[in-house]
Motif scaffolding. Sequence first.
Motif, mmCIF file in Angstrom:
data_model
loop_
_atom_site.group_PDB
_atom_site.id
_atom_site.type_symbol
_atom_site.label_atom_id
_atom_site.label_comp_id
_atom_site.label_asym_id
_atom_site.label_seq_id
_atom_site.Cartn_x
_atom_site.Cartn_y
_atom_site.Cartn_z
ATOM 1 N N LEU A 12 -10.971 -0.210 -6.260
ATOM 2 C CA LEU A 12 -9.921 -0.376 -5.257
ATOM 3 C C LEU A 12 -8.761 -1.120 -5.919
ATOM 4 C CD1 LEU A 12 -9.105 0.043 -2.304
ATOM 5 C CD2 LEU A 12 -10.065 -2.223 -1.812
ATOM 6 N N VAL A 13 -7.665 -0.423 -6.080
ATOM 7 C CA VAL A 13 -6.521 -1.031 -6.761
ATOM 8 C C VAL A 13 -5.380 -1.237 -5.779
ATOM 9 C CG1 VAL A 13 -7.067 -0.186 -9.050
ATOM 10 C CG2 VAL A 13 -5.723 1.243 -7.538
ATOM 11 N N LYS A 14 -4.703 -2.330 -5.971
ATOM 12 C CA LYS A 14 -3.564 -2.643 -5.108
ATOM 13 C C LYS A 14 -2.278 -2.490 -5.915
ATOM 14 C CE LYS A 14 -6.146 -5.607 -1.989
ATOM 15 N NZ LYS A 14 -6.258 -4.508 -0.996
ATOM 16 N N GLY A 15 -1.296 -1.907 -5.254
ATOM 17 C CA GLY A 15 -0.025 -1.705 -5.925
ATOM 18 C C GLY A 15 1.095 -2.443 -5.223
ATOM 19 N N ILE A 16 2.293 -1.983 -5.481
ATOM 20 C CA ILE A 16 3.457 -2.617 -4.879
ATOM 21 C C ILE A 16 3.633 -2.146 -3.446
ATOM 22 C CG2 ILE A 16 4.621 -2.904 -7.091
ATOM 23 C CD1 ILE A 16 6.355 -0.458 -6.345
ATOM 24 N N LYS A 17 4.393 -2.921 -2.677
ATOM 25 C CA LYS A 17 4.812 -2.559 -1.322
ATOM 26 C C LYS A 17 3.648 -2.292 -0.373
ATOM 27 C CE LYS A 17 9.090 -0.754 -3.193
ATOM 28 N NZ LYS A 17 10.216 0.181 -3.078
#
Lengths: 113, 112
Positions: A56-61
């Motif tokens: 589970l990766v989190k990115g921008i915005k």
Amino acid sequence: AQSVSQHNHHVILSEAASLELGCNYSYGGTVNLFWYVQYPGQHLQLLLKYFSGDPLVKGIKGFEAEFIKSKFSFNLRKPSVQWSDTAEYFCAVNNQAGTALIFGKGTTLSVSS
Amino acid sequence: DTAVSQTPKYLVTQMGNDKSIKCEQNLGHDTMYWYKQDSKKFLKIMFSYNNKELIINETVPNRFSPKSPDKAHLNLHINSLELGDSAVYFCASSQVGSVLAFFGQGTRLTVV
């Protein structure tokens, strides 16, 4: 040969709705996975990427994506979209450094205020 | 400072002309790419250069010729332009050993 499929061609949502854009890839080995966003009239920007580790990766915005190896999927999610999220979203994959990205055909997201 | 810059941003030209699109990156990357985005927004790799040497050459007509005078520049020259060449062309770069690519703003080429 590697390929990337994005199932949703055009998604229309109201502000505050939740978003999930599907992405499946075809490749049997180790892959690196990306989501890029292209706002109207602008260049491609990296939203998030997965190389290894936590699927589970989190990115921008406020975007996130989950890598599910057994399903060859890397779906993009956002709990509550905003009008400013209106853009083209591209899923991409490559398998090693220095190789070109293979892109899906993109999903147009339209968010109404 | 712009990391990957392309010029021009817009290019309108007649069929049969020869044109060039320039790309420069100031990231110190060794690998540069040209991608084509067609009218349906589908992005596809055209060329890849690593340290001025051609690595990838997809099935692109030989009217398209990339030129890399040094590792910071990868220019795209197109001869005898055709209507079907109308598209947005994106330059990108990445570092050796990295899978992460940075994209330029794109050049919208319109052939009339």
